[in-house]
Motif scaffolding. Structure first.
Motif, PDB file in Angstrom:
ATOM      1  N   ASP A  41       6.082  -6.249  -7.597  1.00 17.54           N
ATOM      2  CA  ASP A  41       5.465  -7.545  -7.306  1.00 17.54           C
ATOM      3  C   ASP A  41       4.823  -7.527  -5.924  1.00 17.54           C
ATOM      4  O   ASP A  41       3.701  -7.979  -5.746  1.00 17.54           O
ATOM      5  N   GLN A  44       1.620  -5.450  -5.980  1.00 16.33           N
ATOM      6  CA  GLN A  44       0.521  -6.162  -6.634  1.00 16.33           C
ATOM      7  C   GLN A  44      -0.048  -7.244  -5.724  1.00 16.33           C
ATOM      8  O   GLN A  44      -1.257  -7.400  -5.605  1.00 16.33           O
ATOM      9  N   ARG A  45       0.838  -8.005  -5.067  1.00 17.42           N
ATOM     10  CA  ARG A  45       0.352  -9.050  -4.156  1.00 17.42           C
ATOM     11  C   ARG A  45      -0.387  -8.448  -2.967  1.00 17.42           C
ATOM     12  O   ARG A  45      -1.389  -8.983  -2.523  1.00 17.42           O
ATOM     13  N   LYS A  47      -2.050  -5.552  -2.932  1.00 16.73           N
ATOM     14  CA  LYS A  47      -3.346  -5.077  -3.422  1.00 16.73           C
ATOM     15  C   LYS A  47      -4.324  -6.243  -3.576  1.00 16.73           C
ATOM     16  O   LYS A  47      -5.481  -6.145  -3.179  1.00 16.73           O
ATOM     17  N   THR A  48      -3.859  -7.339  -4.132  1.00 14.81           N
ATOM     18  CA  THR A  48      -4.705  -8.520  -4.294  1.00 14.81           C
ATOM     19  C   THR A  48      -5.188  -9.024  -2.944  1.00 14.81           C
ATOM     20  O   THR A  48      -6.360  -9.364  -2.768  1.00 14.81           O
ATOM     21  N   SER A  49      -4.291  -9.048  -1.972  1.00 14.26           N
ATOM     22  CA  SER A  49      -4.644  -9.506  -0.630  1.00 14.26           C
ATOM     23  C   SER A  49      -5.702  -8.595  -0.004  1.00 14.26           C
ATOM     24  O   SER A  49      -6.664  -9.072   0.598  1.00 14.26           O
ATOM     25  N   ASP A  51      -7.843  -6.651  -1.612  1.00  8.41           N
ATOM     26  CA  ASP A  51      -9.089  -6.848  -2.359  1.00  8.41           C
ATOM     27  C   ASP A  51      -9.818  -8.107  -1.904  1.00  8.41           C
ATOM     28  O   ASP A  51     -11.040  -8.099  -1.707  1.00  8.41           O
ATOM     29  N   GLU A  52      -9.079  -9.195  -1.725  1.00 10.27           N
ATOM     30  CA  GLU A  52      -9.700 -10.449  -1.286  1.00 10.27           C
ATOM     31  C   GLU A  52     -10.255 -10.322   0.119  1.00 10.27           C
ATOM     32  O   GLU A  52     -11.333 -10.845   0.426  1.00 10.27           O
ATOM     33  N   THR A  53      -9.561  -9.636   0.989  1.00 13.94           N
ATOM     34  CA  THR A  53     -10.038  -9.434   2.359  1.00 13.94           C
ATOM     35  C   THR A  53     -11.315  -8.609   2.357  1.00 13.94           C
ATOM     36  O   THR A  53     -12.274  -8.936   3.067  1.00 13.94           O
ATOM     37  N   ARG A  55     -13.495  -8.360  -0.065  1.00 19.02           N
ATOM     38  CA  ARG A  55     -14.570  -9.208  -0.597  1.00 19.02           C
ATOM     39  C   ARG A  55     -15.078 -10.171   0.471  1.00 19.02           C
ATOM     40  O   ARG A  55     -16.270 -10.390   0.612  1.00 19.02           O
TER      41      ARG A  55
END
Length: 62
Positions: A41, A44-45, A47-49, A51-53, A55
């Motif tokens: 978990d 995954q969080r 990686k998402t963070s 990716d958003e940064t 972007r």
């Protein structure tokens, strides 16, 4: 944060592999599974963070 009960049905082969992995770390199967889920978990969080940064900083201004 309280705790809840999660019941899983796994086949004998998977349970034996979980027992072996847990034993190598001196853990119970329950603790091993919970820590694995927590780690996954977090990964995954994270990686998402990331990716958003990326972007946010690579999106051209309007």
């Amino acid at each position: 944060m309280g705790s809840e009960v999660l019941s899983l049905r796994v086949d004998g082969e998977l349970l034996e592999r979980l027992r072996q992995h847990a034993a190598k770390r001196g853990m119970s199967v329950q603790d091993y599974v919970v820590r694995t889920l927590i780690r996954d978990d977090f990964d995954q969080r994270f990686k998402t963070s990331v990716d958003e940064t990326e972007r946010f900083y690579t999106t051209p201004p309007l």
